[in-house]
Design a protein around this motif. Sequence first.
Motif, PDB file in Angstrom:
ATOM      1  N   PHE A 130       1.162  -1.149  -0.359  1.00  0.00           N
ATOM      2  CA  PHE A 130      -0.019  -0.192   0.131  1.00  0.00           C
ATOM      3  C   PHE A 130       1.033   1.404  -0.014  1.00  0.00           C
ATOM      4  CE2 PHE A 130      -2.393   3.590   2.368  1.00  0.00           C
ATOM      5  CZ  PHE A 130      -3.736   3.720   1.113  1.00  0.00           C
ATOM      6  N   THR A 131       2.056   1.171   0.574  1.00  0.00           N
ATOM      7  CA  THR A 131       2.761   2.284   0.662  1.00  0.00           C
ATOM      8  C   THR A 131       2.428   2.695  -0.140  1.00  0.00           C
ATOM      9  OG1 THR A 131       2.850   1.826   2.948  1.00  0.00           O
ATOM     10  CG2 THR A 131       4.991   3.591   2.198  1.00  0.00           C
ATOM     11  N   ALA A 132       3.828   1.694  -0.665  1.00  0.00           N
ATOM     12  CA  ALA A 132       4.946   1.602  -2.160  1.00  0.00           C
ATOM     13  C   ALA A 132       3.438   2.043  -2.965  1.00  0.00           C
ATOM     14  CB  ALA A 132       5.256   0.484  -2.295  1.00  0.00           C
ATOM     15  N   ALA A 133       2.075   1.939  -3.470  1.00  0.00           N
ATOM     16  CA  ALA A 133       1.245   2.110  -4.243  1.00  0.00           C
ATOM     17  C   ALA A 133       1.467   3.847  -3.743  1.00  0.00           C
ATOM     18  CB  ALA A 133       0.040   1.637  -3.877  1.00  0.00           C
ATOM     19  N   ALA A 134       1.155   3.843  -2.670  1.00  0.00           N
ATOM     20  CA  ALA A 134       0.752   5.203  -2.068  1.00  0.00           C
ATOM     21  C   ALA A 134       1.261   6.333  -3.090  1.00  0.00           C
ATOM     22  CB  ALA A 134       0.364   5.377  -0.933  1.00  0.00           C
ATOM     23  N   ILE A 135       2.786   5.945  -2.846  1.00  0.00           N
ATOM     24  CA  ILE A 135       3.937   6.825  -3.314  1.00  0.00           C
ATOM     25  C   ILE A 135       3.926   7.241  -4.408  1.00  0.00           C
ATOM     26  CG2 ILE A 135       6.350   7.590  -2.874  1.00  0.00           C
ATOM     27  CD1 ILE A 135       6.933   5.906  -0.246  1.00  0.00           C
ATOM     28  N   GLY A 136       4.189   6.096  -4.915  1.00  0.00           N
ATOM     29  CA  GLY A 136       4.310   6.173  -6.312  1.00  0.00           C
ATOM     30  C   GLY A 136       2.616   6.580  -7.130  1.00  0.00           C
ATOM     31  N   LEU A 137       1.697   6.426  -6.785  1.00  0.00           N
ATOM     32  CA  LEU A 137       0.737   7.098  -7.379  1.00  0.00           C
ATOM     33  C   LEU A 137       0.817   8.313  -7.368  1.00  0.00           C
ATOM     34  CD1 LEU A 137      -1.702   6.495  -8.821  1.00  0.00           C
ATOM     35  CD2 LEU A 137      -3.390   6.110  -7.041  1.00  0.00           C
ATOM     36  N   ALA A 138       0.961   8.692  -6.262  1.00  0.00           N
ATOM     37  CA  ALA A 138       1.714  10.387  -5.757  1.00  0.00           C
ATOM     38  C   ALA A 138       1.996  11.253  -6.415  1.00  0.00           C
ATOM     39  CB  ALA A 138       0.963  11.047  -4.327  1.00  0.00           C
ATOM     40  N   TYR A 139       3.478  10.555  -6.700  1.00  0.00           N
ATOM     41  CA  TYR A 139       4.141  11.330  -7.336  1.00  0.00           C
ATOM     42  C   TYR A 139       4.779  10.901  -8.473  1.00  0.00           C
ATOM     43  CZ  TYR A 139       6.960  12.750  -3.372  1.00  0.00           C
ATOM     44  OH  TYR A 139       7.655  13.384  -2.704  1.00  0.00           O
ATOM     45  N   GLY A 140       4.102   9.515  -9.009  1.00  0.00           N
ATOM     46  CA  GLY A 140       3.545   9.881 -10.768  1.00  0.00           C
ATOM     47  C   GLY A 140       2.960  11.093 -10.770  1.00  0.00           C
ATOM     48  N   VAL A 141       1.827  11.239 -10.565  1.00  0.00           N
ATOM     49  CA  VAL A 141       0.799  12.387 -10.172  1.00  0.00           C
ATOM     50  C   VAL A 141       2.065  13.486 -10.814  1.00  0.00           C
ATOM     51  CG1 VAL A 141      -1.056  14.314  -9.902  1.00  0.00           C
ATOM     52  CG2 VAL A 141      -1.623  11.487  -9.715  1.00  0.00           C
ATOM     53  N   ALA A 142       2.386  13.678 -10.095  1.00  0.00           N
ATOM     54  CA  ALA A 142       3.232  15.306  -9.688  1.00  0.00           C
ATOM     55  C   ALA A 142       3.959  15.020 -11.178  1.00  0.00           C
ATOM     56  CB  ALA A 142       4.076  14.592  -7.925  1.00  0.00           C
TER      57      ALA A 142
END
Length: 449
Positions: A130-142
């Motif tokens: 979940f943490t990896a997905a949350a960071i990846g999703l947020a920084y992917g959008v960034a």
Amino acid sequence: MEASSATRRLRAAGMVRDWAWWRLPWLLRCYVGAVPLAALALIGVTAARTSWSPADLVKFLVLVGCGAISVVATPRIARGQAAMVRDFLTVWVLPVAILLPPVYAMLMPAPLLALTQWHMRWGMIYRRVFTAAAIGLAYGVASIAFHAIPASFAGPALGSGVHALTWTVSALLGEVIGWLGHHVLLVTAVKMSDPTARLADLQLNREALQGDLAQIDLGIVITVVVAVNTALVVFAVPTVLLARRFMMHAQLLAKSRIDTKTGLLNVSTWESEAEQEIARAVRTRSALSIAMIDIDHFKVVNDTYGHLVGDKALRAVTGALREQLRSYDLAGRFGGEEFAILLPQTREAQALRIAERLRTHIASLTIGVGEDAATGPVIRLTVSVGVASLDRIGSELTDLLAAADAALYLAKQAGRNQTRIATAGAPTPLAQAAQVAEAVPAARPAPSA
């Protein structure tokens, strides 16, 4: 031949039906599963639109290697906390998000969190996912947002003069988007798993803000350094490690003061601060009281529903203490289900009212024990309380604790779920037990044949 610990962990991970994720409440389970699915969907979309190049891959692997060094160099004890850990992983994700296509930013957290899980050798795997997905999703959008900015203001390369300044401001905007996005996702999960958790405790305390500012600053600096020349990143690794060690000192200091299961003061810290408060009360001739609280029949809860529900019950009582006590009261965990509260500027009558308010409030709580906290089975707890005051008992902490404990023992003997006030000269529980033992006549030996 006995399997190694690594093999056992892999086999356990492969048993889908045994995943701890299935034991989460259904709403939280859906949320924890939806975020990785959304991340995978965005990875597929961005990967299809990416022009892959060897230079980008080399830069990505260099930054992954730097992040891996940061993971391995972090002591395990720094991660063994109930609070959200600032592990500085995002300082390596930001350069990837800014300097490479968005798909790389979404892939970056996966190997680092996998290495973290392997390095720690414990922890719920679904939390790492979940943490990896949350960071990846947020920084992917960034990353998508940064690459959408016109090249005259940002662009793929760091320019000079005014363009260097606007490029850095754009990178900062990307960091804010990534930081805010993944923190919102994580805090939402924490609140869903523990509704009593407070945002101020998680994100707005001084240590958390300092850690976040340090991560943002280092992320921007490393991004600029890598934009100049990828080889210069070797000078960033020691800086990150030193900053992480500096921030870890405050975390470990706080950890040494706090009971990790409840978040209250541990015994040694509570006693130290209680001694100081008592000395101040004696010096200023002000009132002070102590209350000892014990959860009634707590062993039955553990034996019937398991220790996870027992831990949830402890957190519920802890939340009640924080909610009902004043900001200057000191609450600490003394034993498995026993708590000590120091009440400055509080005479005996007021301490009794506070104790009764706590007792009735805890008795009104309902604690869910099933997957659905709203409609599933619940348990109720009661507590017994013993109160001792400075003006009646004396100015020694040991005397106050013994008196409050004796009053607590009387409350237990009288039927539990009540509050008793200590009186001067009352026997301690140990002395009472000795008196009972003396009152029981010794068994006579059987007559010989």
